[in-house]
Design an enzyme around this catalytic site. Sequence first.
Site, PDB file in Angstrom:
ATOM      1  N   GLU A 286       0.769  -1.038  -0.210  1.00  0.00           N
ATOM      2  CA  GLU A 286       0.053   0.026   0.085  1.00  0.00           C
ATOM      3  C   GLU A 286       0.917   1.254  -0.057  1.00  0.00           C
ATOM      4  O   GLU A 286       0.731   2.198  -0.670  1.00  0.00           O
ATOM      5  CB  GLU A 286      -0.880   0.024   1.292  1.00  0.00           C
ATOM      6  CG  GLU A 286      -1.979   1.322   1.264  1.00  0.00           C
ATOM      7  CD  GLU A 286      -2.612   1.493   0.196  1.00  0.00           C
ATOM      8  OE1 GLU A 286      -2.849   2.296  -0.601  1.00  0.00           O
ATOM      9  OE2 GLU A 286      -3.385   0.298  -0.257  1.00  0.00           O
ATOM     10  N   ASP A 290       1.185   4.136  -3.178  1.00  0.00           N
ATOM     11  CA  ASP A 290       0.788   5.642  -2.919  1.00  0.00           C
ATOM     12  C   ASP A 290       1.828   6.362  -3.216  1.00  0.00           C
ATOM     13  O   ASP A 290       1.781   7.395  -3.853  1.00  0.00           O
ATOM     14  CB  ASP A 290       0.563   5.737  -1.548  1.00  0.00           C
ATOM     15  CG  ASP A 290      -0.931   5.126  -1.015  1.00  0.00           C
ATOM     16  OD1 ASP A 290      -1.440   4.515  -1.792  1.00  0.00           O
ATOM     17  OD2 ASP A 290      -1.170   5.183   0.332  1.00  0.00           O
ATOM     18  N   SER A 501      -7.939   2.439  -3.149  1.00  0.00           N
ATOM     19  CA  SER A 501      -6.558   2.720  -2.631  1.00  0.00           C
ATOM     20  C   SER A 501      -5.367   3.096  -3.816  1.00  0.00           C
ATOM     21  O   SER A 501      -4.563   4.066  -3.504  1.00  0.00           O
ATOM     22  CB  SER A 501      -5.743   1.951  -1.749  1.00  0.00           C
ATOM     23  OG  SER A 501      -5.598   0.634  -2.587  1.00  0.00           O
TER      24      SER A 501
END
Length: 596
Positions: A286, A290, A501
């Site tokens: 994750e 990002d 996400s």
Amino acid sequence: MLVLKFVCLLASVAAAKPTSWSSHKVVEHLESAPEGWRIVGAADPAAVIDFWLAIERENPEQLYDTIYDVSTPGRARYGKHLKREELDDLLRPRVETSEGIISWLTNGGVKPQGIRDEGDWIRFSTDVKTAEQLMKTQFHVFKDDVSSVSRIRTLEYSVPASISSHVQMIQPTTLFGRQKPQNSLILSPLTTDLEAMSEEEFSASNCRSLVTTACLRELYGLGDRVTQARDDNRIGVSGFLEEYAQYRDLDLFLSRFEPSAKGFNFSEGLIAGGKNTQGGPGSSTEANLDMQYVVGLSHKAKVTYYSTAGRGPLIPDLSQPDQASNDNEPYLEQLRYLVKLPKNQLPSVLSTSYGDTEQSLPASYTKATCDLFAQLGTMGVSVIFSSGDTGPGSSCQTNDGKNSTRFNPIYPASCPFVTSIGGTVGTEPERAVSFSSGGFSDRFPRPQYQDNAVKGYLKILGNQWSGLFNPNGRAFPDIAAQGSNYAVYDKGRMTGVSGTSASAPAMAAIIAQLNDFRLAKGSPVLGFLNPWIYSKGFSGFTDIVDGGSRGCTGYDIYSGLKAKRVPYASWNATKGWDPVTGFGTPNFQALTKVLP
């Protein structure tokens, strides 16, 4: 995402309250522990807990009036974002209010050195025994059978009636919810021979099978544009749950997909003992996703990875759980850290890809943290959140003991002071991706800025799904971006990642590009986006009218537990705003023409 299906607990404790407790007023009460959580023993009386106490503002509308004044195009104060000192003055409670609360704490046994007055919040540390006497409650150790995490919590707490009107909440007490990255659990090594692919194969046409920065640049009209390096246009990326962004993986990503950005990097903001360990065995997917897309799409901007501690190793002795694992609340830690930064150190855009079902969190907690997002907005921060990856819902049942069939809105995406990002897939046409969460809040009323757009959708919807959602609630998402099969380097290997996400950091980078465009013309950053988006900015987004979400399949996608099934449960993408893609996906060139 943990779903709260309540089971009865502690009824005998409630019935056995001493009469001296009658001078106290209950602040928060849960009927029972959440689904999957069970009591495993009493809390160690000597265990020390760090508490946050939120002071109820005497005039809560003052904050809301301020954020709308500085964020609504056409108003006299538009763009005149507050400095930290101005925000502190706006929120500061009366001296006698703070003194009354602190007096209660010290008279109840909390040591003065364990109390910190932060204006509208008071932090205090004390042991379980003292906390139980203060709040007229009993703490227990609860274990989550899904994750094996243990926490010291209670189901009810009280404060003296004389100060009850000034106490909005005290946590950690009744907060069981756990954040989750908003990804759809599709994590797979890519078999494509990337080295053999040409630059043309990384273009928009290939978004159908693989999303890269080149694909997003072409699809959303960014071209080769990059932001300028300037102190007044920073990007922040939130990191929780021991997710650490890896510099080596970023370098590999930039070398392959954004070679002109090679050498650009990010800084670290470590909060409450947070780390950004390099090369460890833990999850970094994750965080890498990002950072790689934020830096890759705006590589000259100053980017900070805010890593907040909040979950430690598993606890072998469940009767004495590790303090760092069980009692540190990361959202509050991060938000309180950010709102105390000087304005020239604040990010102009904050991207967060974590969330939980709204109902799994105490109502006082969602209100207090949503107000903190509003505070960031008053200082000019565009707060970006992924909308979630469960369509209209996963468990699709209430946690109030009735187990009623109900769609599950996601928080913080449902907070009216954040901009929520849904997901899309494919090109020609770009369509809603099936896992993209959206819907209507059961906690927050629909803000006025949404009225026209959402009422139009509800008129089209008619009676479909009546009773399964709150038509008067804050509707989300607001806008959308690609959310399926992003190419990400993780631990040196290419991985395909899907979920909103991914949509959130891509959108955050585009907002930073718009800020750069405005700053170059002498205008301030955009700040809280929604009043602009719903009044004029929507025309700069490509309306998504194909596809839809799905959910309520009969099984919770996170726990695997059997849940409510709603046949064909879905939000469809339609003309105009809809609760799966909002107003649609960005067209950068069109957006520059409708900026305030």
